[in-house]
Scaffold this motif. Structure first.
Motif, PDB file in Angstrom:
ATOM      1  N   ASP A  15      34.607  46.449  33.441  1.00  0.00           N
ATOM      2  CA  ASP A  15      33.533  47.428  33.750  1.00  0.00           C
ATOM      3  C   ASP A  15      33.141  47.476  34.941  1.00  0.00           C
ATOM      4  OD1 ASP A  15      32.805  47.299  30.878  1.00  0.00           O
ATOM      5  OD2 ASP A  15      31.564  45.610  31.028  1.00  0.00           O
ATOM      6  N   THR A  55      34.967  47.542  40.119  1.00  0.00           N
ATOM      7  CA  THR A  55      35.009  46.804  38.955  1.00  0.00           C
ATOM      8  C   THR A  55      34.455  45.306  38.786  1.00  0.00           C
ATOM      9  OG1 THR A  55      37.550  46.463  38.677  1.00  0.00           O
ATOM     10  CG2 THR A  55      36.611  48.488  37.935  1.00  0.00           C
ATOM     11  N   SER A 101      41.764  31.084  29.098  1.00  0.00           N
ATOM     12  CA  SER A 101      40.801  31.787  30.538  1.00  0.00           C
ATOM     13  C   SER A 101      41.255  31.121  31.734  1.00  0.00           C
ATOM     14  CB  SER A 101      39.305  31.619  30.170  1.00  0.00           C
ATOM     15  OG  SER A 101      39.141  32.312  28.789  1.00  0.00           O
ATOM     16  N   GLY A 152      31.558  38.113  25.387  1.00  0.00           N
ATOM     17  CA  GLY A 152      31.396  39.372  24.992  1.00  0.00           C
ATOM     18  C   GLY A 152      30.454  40.122  25.514  1.00  0.00           C
ATOM     19  N   ARG A 212      32.274  37.012  30.189  1.00  0.00           N
ATOM     20  CA  ARG A 212      33.355  37.894  29.572  1.00  0.00           C
ATOM     21  C   ARG A 212      33.646  37.149  27.946  1.00  0.00           C
ATOM     22  NH1 ARG A 212      39.056  38.170  30.005  1.00  0.00           N
ATOM     23  NH2 ARG A 212      38.694  36.020  29.846  1.00  0.00           N
ATOM     24  N   ASP A 213      34.015  35.774  28.194  1.00  0.00           N
ATOM     25  CA  ASP A 213      34.316  35.423  26.911  1.00  0.00           C
ATOM     26  C   ASP A 213      33.557  35.257  25.872  1.00  0.00           C
ATOM     27  OD1 ASP A 213      36.577  34.872  27.999  1.00  0.00           O
ATOM     28  OD2 ASP A 213      36.345  32.629  28.048  1.00  0.00           O
ATOM     29  N   LEU A 222      30.220  41.182  28.831  1.00  0.00           N
ATOM     30  CA  LEU A 222      30.772  42.232  29.795  1.00  0.00           C
ATOM     31  C   LEU A 222      32.407  42.125  29.560  1.00  0.00           C
ATOM     32  CD1 LEU A 222      31.968  40.370  32.227  1.00  0.00           C
ATOM     33  CD2 LEU A 222      29.723  40.276  33.086  1.00  0.00           C
ATOM     34  N   ASP A 223      32.922  43.052  30.322  1.00  0.00           N
ATOM     35  CA  ASP A 223      34.444  43.306  30.444  1.00  0.00           C
ATOM     36  C   ASP A 223      34.717  43.339  31.790  1.00  0.00           C
ATOM     37  OD1 ASP A 223      36.848  44.066  28.475  1.00  0.00           O
ATOM     38  OD2 ASP A 223      37.041  45.062  30.404  1.00  0.00           O
ATOM     39  N   LEU A 224      35.812  42.709  32.108  1.00  0.00           N
ATOM     40  CA  LEU A 224      36.268  42.780  33.435  1.00  0.00           C
ATOM     41  C   LEU A 224      36.373  44.305  34.213  1.00  0.00           C
ATOM     42  CD1 LEU A 224      38.353  39.604  33.851  1.00  0.00           C
ATOM     43  CD2 LEU A 224      36.007  39.539  33.775  1.00  0.00           C
TER      44      LEU A 224
END
Length: 267
Positions: free
Chosen positions: A89, A104, A255, A83, A80-81, A85-87
């Motif tokens: 998603d 998700t 994070s 970039g 995620r950090d 993926l997004d949590l």
């Protein structure tokens, strides 16, 4: 020269020894190791054993079971950090064909995806991973127990999916990614997928008798990201300090603070 244990009062050391002795006795554990971390450093180590010839300390490996999931979660937060993926998603966006793709990534991390707690029988922790070669074998024909996102329900298959997600995005086996991105930067050289000597043997105490039975050491295959790792209290003390302070080589403080924030609905 003083050692970290010199910082503890004698009464504190006696109390800690009493606690682990009581825990071993009441839990009928063949052996037990413990460490106290304070101010980011291990300040006390203790052990109890009833196994002949076995003297565990902070460098002896034990299978750490579901603590493995925390390591898997770190790998997902790294993605995620970066970039990648997004949590928020859905799993399907990055890992297709699972039959659970509407969940998700955040819900899998928080055990709110509604998935079953366990894979179909036989019990995955005591059987070889070759019995479950594919994700479909891990999830079974009825993978859901609750509506997605409605409640917290602990799920081992959910973290198997997260391990598969890491492999898909990184293009490498989960354990290889873990070693390169987490274990080596943090100096956790006594943490591994398979036991490395010295390590504790596998024993289970009979449920109705004070008799120890050999516990099989299995390669869990697909289920590894949910519970495969072996580690030591020395390594776990360093990992605990990382989860408090963060480390920019792995995950920054913001994070790891996010990881510690509850994200599941109340029961």
């Amino acid at each position: 020269m003083t050692t970290p244990q010199d910082d503890l009062l004698p009464s504190t050391r006696r109390t800690l020894l009493h606690r682990i002795a009581l825990a071993q006795s009441e839990g009928r554990a063949p052996s037990l190791v413990a460490t106290v971390v304070r101010g980011g450093k291990a300040v006390w180590h203790g052990a109890r054993t009833s196994v002949d010839g076995h003297g565990p300390d902070e460098n002896v490996q034990y299978r750490i079971g579901s603590i493995t999931k925390t390591f898997t979660a770190v790998l997902v937060l790294r993605l995620r950090d970066e970039g990648l993926l997004d949590l928020g998603d859905p799993l399907e966006k990055h890992l297709s064909g699972t039959g659970a793709g509407e969940i998700t990534i955040a819900q899998l991390l928080a055990h709110t995806g509604g998935l079953a707690a366990e894979s179909p029988a036989p019990w995955w922790e005591r059987t070889p991973g070759s019995l479950r070669p594919d994700l479909a074998d891990v999830l079974g024909e009825q993978p859901f127990r609750h509506p997605v996102g409605r409640r917290h329900h602990y799920s081992n298959p959910g973290y198997t999916l997260l391990g598969a997600l890491v492999e898909e995005v990184r293009g490498a086996p989960w354990e290889d990614v873990l070693r390169r991105e987490v274990l080596e930067p943090l100096g956790l050289d006594r943490t591994s997928g398979d036991p490395q000597a010295p390590h504790a043997g596998g024993w289970a105490v009979h449920p109705w008798a004070d008799a120890m039975m050999p516990e099989p050491m299995e390669d869990l295959g697909r289920m590894a990201p949910a519970g495969q790792l072996w580690s030591t209290t020395g390594d776990l003390a360093r990992f605990a300090a990382f989860l408090i302070e963060g480390d920019d080589r792995v995950l920054n403080a913001e994070s790891v603070r996010e990881m510690r924030t509850p994200a599941a609905p109340s029961e």
